[in-house]
Design an enzyme around this catalytic site. Sequence first.
Site, mmCIF file in Angstrom:
data_model
loop_
_atom_site.group_PDB
_atom_site.id
_atom_site.type_symbol
_atom_site.label_atom_id
_atom_site.label_comp_id
_atom_site.label_asym_id
_atom_site.label_seq_id
_atom_site.Cartn_x
_atom_site.Cartn_y
_atom_site.Cartn_z
ATOM 1 N N SER A 1 -5.413 14.081 -3.857
ATOM 2 C CA SER A 1 -4.742 12.948 -4.500
ATOM 3 C C SER A 1 -5.782 12.081 -5.194
ATOM 4 C CB SER A 1 -3.988 12.117 -3.454
ATOM 5 O OG SER A 1 -4.894 11.519 -2.530
ATOM 6 N N LYS A 2 -5.313 10.978 -5.801
ATOM 7 C CA LYS A 2 -6.206 10.091 -6.553
ATOM 8 C C LYS A 2 -7.367 9.590 -5.709
ATOM 9 C CE LYS A 2 -2.776 8.307 -9.820
ATOM 10 N NZ LYS A 2 -2.035 7.104 -10.266
ATOM 11 N N ARG A 3 -7.121 9.378 -4.429
ATOM 12 C CA ARG A 3 -8.190 8.797 -3.597
ATOM 13 C C ARG A 3 -9.356 9.764 -3.390
ATOM 14 N NH1 ARG A 3 -7.452 10.239 1.872
ATOM 15 N NH2 ARG A 3 -5.528 11.387 2.254
ATOM 16 N N HIS A 4 -9.179 11.038 -3.738
ATOM 17 C CA HIS A 4 -10.277 11.997 -3.627
ATOM 18 C C HIS A 4 -11.128 12.036 -4.895
ATOM 19 C CE1 HIS A 4 -7.374 13.713 -0.602
ATOM 20 N NE2 HIS A 4 -8.486 13.621 0.104
ATOM 21 N N GLY A 5 -10.801 11.198 -5.871
ATOM 22 C CA GLY A 5 -11.558 11.175 -7.127
ATOM 23 C C GLY A 5 -10.683 11.605 -8.284
#
Length: 465
Positions: free
Chosen positions: A234-238
Amino acid sequence: MTIKTRFAPSPTGYLHVGGARTALFSWLYARKQGGKFVLRIEDTDLERSTQESVDAIFEGMEWLGLSHDEGPFYQTQRFDRYKEIIQQLLEQGDAYHCTCSREELDQLREQQKANKEKPRYNGKCKAENHSEGVIRFKNPVDGDVVINDLVKGEIVVSNKELDDLIIARSDGTPTYNLTVIVDDMDMQISHVIRGDDHINNTPRQINILGALDAELPKYAHVPMILGSDGARLSKRHGAVSVMQYRDEGFLPDALLNYLVRLGWSHGDQEVFSVEEMIALFDLDGCNVSASTFNPEKLLWLNHQYIMNSEPEHVAKHLEWHMDNQGLDVANGPALVEVVKAQRERSKTLVEMAVASHYFYKDFESYDEKAAKKNFKQGTDNVLQVLMDAFSQEAEWNGDKLHQIVLDTAETMELKLGKVAQPLRVAVSGAGVSPAIDVTLSLLGREKTLTRMQKAIEFIKEKNKG
């Protein structure tokens, strides 16, 4: 049988890497089998679908080079066809209207949870012959659905586990599970390659296709992509948007190569050209378990592509970054030559562009540490000797200029670094550049001599008094 695959994204956001991998696998399979690849836009979610997202999908597919043979088809342009199929199912007795309220359904669900039963619709309206409300597909109550999945093997689901899903909302608009099977049927899709988050939909879709007496496609559900923490990417992984990788300086070939290895392998081979991917790709080589996204591995792979791809190919993509950083490539050397000079030390095209500013634009100041270390008292004399010698050269040749640097160091009884490094800072503004002969060749006579004169004046002013 003509092999036909499809990529069917919903235009509710950007093209993310998971979607791009699904598109790649579908595209590769079609290309390998000499078939066709269809692009379909599943835009029936009118509230969330946007033209901006459609454009982002097209842009991402074009950048990756995943060209389609048919389409793009838009589901919003096929509503009449969906209504026709829904009416057919109603007339056959394979669908019915349901008037159960949200409150009734919530109450039923809570009661089933309390009884430790699987939450599912109980078929209350099945025999009531309503003429309004949502429309549900009448799922078979007996037997099993057998999915001969080309990645995961045989999957058996009991029809008792499936409830009567909604195929049309109360306003008449069709739902995903209806539109997708109508499209696959009409477009004669032979192989449905998609993420395994769709497995729960597949037995329901098979049953609807069966009710329509349609030929079933073959299914291949590829495992999801995980972040480093084991959670779904997801977005939080980059970066997860395909175009964000372009913006960060990745080559499309490198991203394709990385994505194909996320869930597929061919022996121990890591680097594949697109031609090799097409020749070697097979669904038998797909992994059953999830893959973990590793940004460091992608960065390593990108560097391999920058170093080993044809310089002309890299230069084509570098030009976008130069323009994005406000540099006019007409004001300096050919980009192909810059790529050759910079590729060993540039892991991304952004790094390469940043490191190449001084070839196209005069710098306003020197790197503070580099100037402090290399612009010491007396260095102006070294640069002046070099400048006088350079000025005498009729032909601006890297090898000859390099020899002048060597001869100057010997004549002035200085270590080579005491001559070459001040020269490097003078012409590039920093302490790092390609080999000095390459740097001077790319800069050209006029830029080199002008910057040397400016550095001489700077050193004199700096060390005055």
